[in-house]
Scaffold this active site. Structure first.
Site, PDB file in Angstrom:
ATOM      1  N   GLY A  90      15.893  56.404  42.006  1.00 41.49           N
ATOM      2  CA  GLY A  90      15.425  54.931  41.050  1.00 41.49           C
ATOM      3  C   GLY A  90      16.346  53.877  41.215  1.00 41.49           C
ATOM      4  O   GLY A  90      16.580  53.457  42.482  1.00 41.49           O
ATOM      5  N   GLY A  92      17.951  51.099  41.768  1.00 46.22           N
ATOM      6  CA  GLY A  92      19.626  50.886  41.541  1.00 46.22           C
ATOM      7  C   GLY A  92      19.404  49.187  42.324  1.00 46.22           C
ATOM      8  O   GLY A  92      21.053  48.714  41.724  1.00 46.22           O
ATOM      9  N   ARG A  93      18.851  48.600  43.518  1.00 46.53           N
ATOM     10  CA  ARG A  93      19.126  46.956  43.328  1.00 46.53           C
ATOM     11  C   ARG A  93      17.892  45.968  43.807  1.00 46.53           C
ATOM     12  O   ARG A  93      17.829  45.419  43.963  1.00 46.53           O
ATOM     13  CB  ARG A  93      19.732  47.266  44.715  1.00 46.53           C
ATOM     14  CG  ARG A  93      19.570  47.624  45.660  1.00 46.53           C
ATOM     15  CD  ARG A  93      20.264  47.696  46.817  1.00 46.53           C
ATOM     16  NE  ARG A  93      20.205  48.021  48.169  1.00 46.53           N
ATOM     17  CZ  ARG A  93      20.125  47.886  49.310  1.00 46.53           C
ATOM     18  NH1 ARG A  93      21.286  46.663  49.602  1.00 46.53           N
ATOM     19  NH2 ARG A  93      20.321  47.786  50.177  1.00 46.53           N
ATOM     20  N   GLY A 126      23.958  46.002  43.461  1.00 46.15           N
ATOM     21  CA  GLY A 126      23.137  46.160  43.148  1.00 46.15           C
ATOM     22  C   GLY A 126      22.474  44.551  43.855  1.00 46.15           C
ATOM     23  O   GLY A 126      21.707  44.098  43.318  1.00 46.15           O
ATOM     24  N   ARG A 179       9.182  41.524  48.620  1.00 45.58           N
ATOM     25  CA  ARG A 179       8.082  42.633  49.316  1.00 45.58           C
ATOM     26  C   ARG A 179       7.013  42.851  48.773  1.00 45.58           C
ATOM     27  O   ARG A 179       6.676  43.027  47.542  1.00 45.58           O
ATOM     28  CB  ARG A 179       8.803  44.013  50.037  1.00 45.58           C
ATOM     29  CG  ARG A 179       8.746  44.776  49.228  1.00 45.58           C
ATOM     30  CD  ARG A 179       8.897  46.095  49.929  1.00 45.58           C
ATOM     31  NE  ARG A 179       9.748  45.980  50.495  1.00 45.58           N
ATOM     32  CZ  ARG A 179      10.655  46.837  49.866  1.00 45.58           C
ATOM     33  NH1 ARG A 179      10.542  47.826  48.329  1.00 45.58           N
ATOM     34  NH2 ARG A 179      12.771  47.792  49.692  1.00 45.58           N
ATOM     35  N   ARG A 186       6.096  56.705  44.540  1.00 46.52           N
ATOM     36  CA  ARG A 186       6.457  57.502  46.362  1.00 46.52           C
ATOM     37  C   ARG A 186       6.627  58.481  45.922  1.00 46.52           C
ATOM     38  O   ARG A 186       6.487  59.206  44.663  1.00 46.52           O
ATOM     39  CB  ARG A 186       7.306  56.620  46.360  1.00 46.52           C
ATOM     40  CG  ARG A 186       8.940  57.094  45.431  1.00 46.52           C
ATOM     41  CD  ARG A 186       9.711  56.382  45.769  1.00 46.52           C
ATOM     42  NE  ARG A 186       9.621  54.619  45.350  1.00 46.52           N
ATOM     43  CZ  ARG A 186      10.682  53.609  45.550  1.00 46.52           C
ATOM     44  NH1 ARG A 186      11.250  53.484  46.774  1.00 46.52           N
ATOM     45  NH2 ARG A 186      10.366  52.437  45.102  1.00 46.52           N
ATOM     46  N   ASP A 257      12.112  59.623  48.480  1.00 45.53           N
ATOM     47  CA  ASP A 257      11.374  58.271  47.944  1.00 45.53           C
ATOM     48  C   ASP A 257      11.384  57.027  48.697  1.00 45.53           C
ATOM     49  O   ASP A 257      11.075  56.264  48.117  1.00 45.53           O
ATOM     50  CB  ASP A 257      12.348  58.256  46.937  1.00 45.53           C
ATOM     51  CG  ASP A 257      14.552  58.027  47.809  1.00 45.53           C
ATOM     52  OD1 ASP A 257      14.828  58.138  49.020  1.00 45.53           O
ATOM     53  OD2 ASP A 257      15.263  56.145  48.580  1.00 45.53           O
ATOM     54  N   ASN A 258      11.728  57.657  50.052  1.00 45.55           N
ATOM     55  CA  ASN A 258      10.595  56.619  50.728  1.00 45.55           C
ATOM     56  C   ASN A 258       9.463  56.355  52.038  1.00 45.55           C
ATOM     57  O   ASN A 258       8.735  55.507  52.397  1.00 45.55           O
ATOM     58  CB  ASN A 258      11.837  56.614  52.069  1.00 45.55           C
ATOM     59  CG  ASN A 258      13.375  55.190  51.779  1.00 45.55           C
ATOM     60  OD1 ASN A 258      12.873  55.158  51.096  1.00 45.55           O
ATOM     61  ND2 ASN A 258      14.069  55.773  52.410  1.00 45.55           N
ATOM     62  N   ASP A 267      10.475  49.244  52.881  1.00 44.04           N
ATOM     63  CA  ASP A 267      12.494  50.042  53.206  1.00 44.04           C
ATOM     64  C   ASP A 267      12.402  50.362  53.966  1.00 44.04           C
ATOM     65  O   ASP A 267      13.057  50.803  54.428  1.00 44.04           O
ATOM     66  CB  ASP A 267      12.411  50.541  51.756  1.00 44.04           C
ATOM     67  CG  ASP A 267      13.597  51.076  51.037  1.00 44.04           C
ATOM     68  OD1 ASP A 267      14.125  49.799  51.653  1.00 44.04           O
ATOM     69  OD2 ASP A 267      13.905  52.182  50.625  1.00 44.04           O
TER      70      ASP A 267
END
Length: 472
Positions: A90, A92-93, A126, A179, A186, A257-258, A267
């Site tokens: 998830g 996280g930062r 984070g 960004r 994803r 996840d990317n 990312d």
């Protein structure tokens, strides 16, 4: 606030419901020094007219953009990390800060990196290092300049904190990055639903993604939406994977996840560009077995697509998903042929001839050891650039017997429409690159002397390349 007439806020992601995200609060930073604002990207969403103070208010203090998300959303997802399933992922930062539409009506996300802790931080702070933010700017800018479907670095603000990191000298400076991308949904978003047994949400997510990100796809009563989506995602992922390979780019962390559901590259952590054609070249120091090496990237993408197919099994026939997935290798190869023609600045001829050109060029690059960016630069445009190539500092490579077949194939090609051989970019002897030495030299100037002119110069060089290649 100084918004332009093209400013069009959106709230689309909230329609999915709270099961897809957590409402969070941004970190409060002790300082806010604006280091980078992408005016070109801002112009596409009506934010180019903001003053610097207004920019910092929104992208450093995260005051909501009018009409968009009232609070940041940390998105929920799972994923395979180096092929090990992790249910504790998830945002996280980072978080989804806002959604906007461009002049064509396309939905775009403003997402963050380094904006503070969330429920998914897993003990992390984070935060983002300033160097990490600069590296993301460089990766996204270079990829965009080379015509890769990529997210764009939108803003970088130094935040005045000192961070401890085990993989770079510490304490180190901190920053928050924003960004601009097409979507932050994803493969891992689908994986989370399947892993938690929330199968009822999968067809709803399928419909949302098709309607939001693939409006060109018409779904009839006879169609299976999940199959249509899977085919569309496979096509987009094949395209971006081929673009990476022609650009000599190694993402470094191709976890599920990317992999964005739109196929857009995003990312950028331990990325690298190849110094020379080397299938075994890896970007991440922790990728000890080369799982995500340059040459393994197509396989890694297909493996991730297979994980998406598993999530759709209750909504689409196994045979249909399998058939689409099995077509990925040839789909990728066809995209790779096209990507190399674009990289070389030459017109396509036929499927057979395009593949012969690509294979001859890459074989020569691998066997000769010529710098990766050199041949596409020297020979950009094909036959019309022969004299320039033969007079370049790499002319000895082109005099080798092994280059004769490549020369014949390139010499028979017309340049892409609009090619300007007299462009200032091609008057240089050295192509624009983004090798690790370039990055480290730039960072040395920033860290030692707070000299940001070097970054401006590098980005200016990318802009010149982009104009020459017609990717701007």
């Amino acid at each position: 606030m100084s918004f332009s007439s093209s400013y069009r806020p959106a709230l689309d992601h909230t329609t999915l419901g709270g099961a897809f995200y957590d409402v969070v609060e941004p970190a409060e930073f002790p300082g806010h020094i604006l280091r980078y604002r992408n005016q070109k990207a801002a112009g596409t969403v009506g934010l180019d007219t903001l003053t610097d103070d207004e920019w910092i208010a929104h992208f450093g203090r995260f005051q909501p953009l009018p009409g968009s998300l009232p609070h940041p959303l940390a998105l929920r997802y799972h994923g395979h990390q180096f092929r090990q399933y992790n249910p504790d992922l998830g945002d996280g930062r980072g978080f989804l800060f806002a959604q906007l539409r461009d002049c064509n009506g396309r939905l775009l996300d403003l997402g963050t990196k380094g904006s503070g802790r969330t429920p998914w931080s897993r003990g992390g702070d984070g935060r983002l290092t300033l160097k990490g933010g600069v590296r993301e700017i460089l990766a996204a800018s270079m990829l965009e300049g080379l015509g890769v479907d990529t997210s764009r670095a939108f803003s970088l603000i130094e935040t005045g904190e000192e961070l401890e990191r085990h993989d770079e000298p510490s304490p180190t400076r901190s920053a928050v990055l924003v960004r601009l991308s097409h979507s932050h949904i994803r493969i891992g978003t689908f994986q989370r639903l399947a892993a938690t047994g929330d199968m009822a949400s999968i067809p709803r997510l399928v419909t949302y993604v098709l309607e939001t990100y693939y409006p060109e796809i018409t779904v009839s009563e006879q169609d299976n939406p999940a199959l249509l989506l899977f085919g569309a995602v496979c096509a987009k992922v094949a395209r971006v994977g081929a673009q990476w390979m022609a650009a000599g780019f190694v993402h470094g962390v191709l976890n599920t996840d990317n992999i964005a559901i739109t196929g857009e590259s995003f990312d950028y952590g331990p990325w690298r560009f190849l110094p020379r054609f080397d299938p075994s070249f890896t970007a991440a120091y922790f990728d000890h077995n080369g799982l995500y090496s340059y040459g393994n990237q197509p396989q890694a993408l297909m493996w991730s697509l297979a994980r998406l197919a598993e999530c759709l099994l209750e909504n689409a026939p196994h045979a249909g998903l399998s058939e689409i997935l099995s077509s990925f290798p040839e789909l990728y190869e066809t995209e790779l042929d096209a990507a190399w023609c674009r990289r070389l600045g030459v017109c396509r001829v036929s499927a057979e001839d395009d593949r012969a050109l690509r294979q001859a060029v890459t074989l020569f690059m691998e066997e000769s050891g010529i710098p990766f960016h050199a041949l596409p630069f020297d020979w950009y445009g094909g036959a019309v650039s022969m004299r320039r190539a033969m007079a370049s500092p790499r002319s000895a490579f082109y005099a080798e017997p092994g280059f004769q077949s490549v020369c014949a194939l390139l010499g028979s090609r017309d340049a892409l429409p609009g090619f300007r051989p007299d462009h200032a970019y091609f008057s240089s002897e050295i192509p624009c690159d983004m090798l690790i030495g370039t990055v480290e030299t730039l960072w040395s100037a920033l860290s030692a002397n707070d000299d940001w002119t070097a970054l401006d110069a590098v980005l200016g060089g990318i802009g010149i390349m982009s104009d020459a290649l017609g990717t701007g």
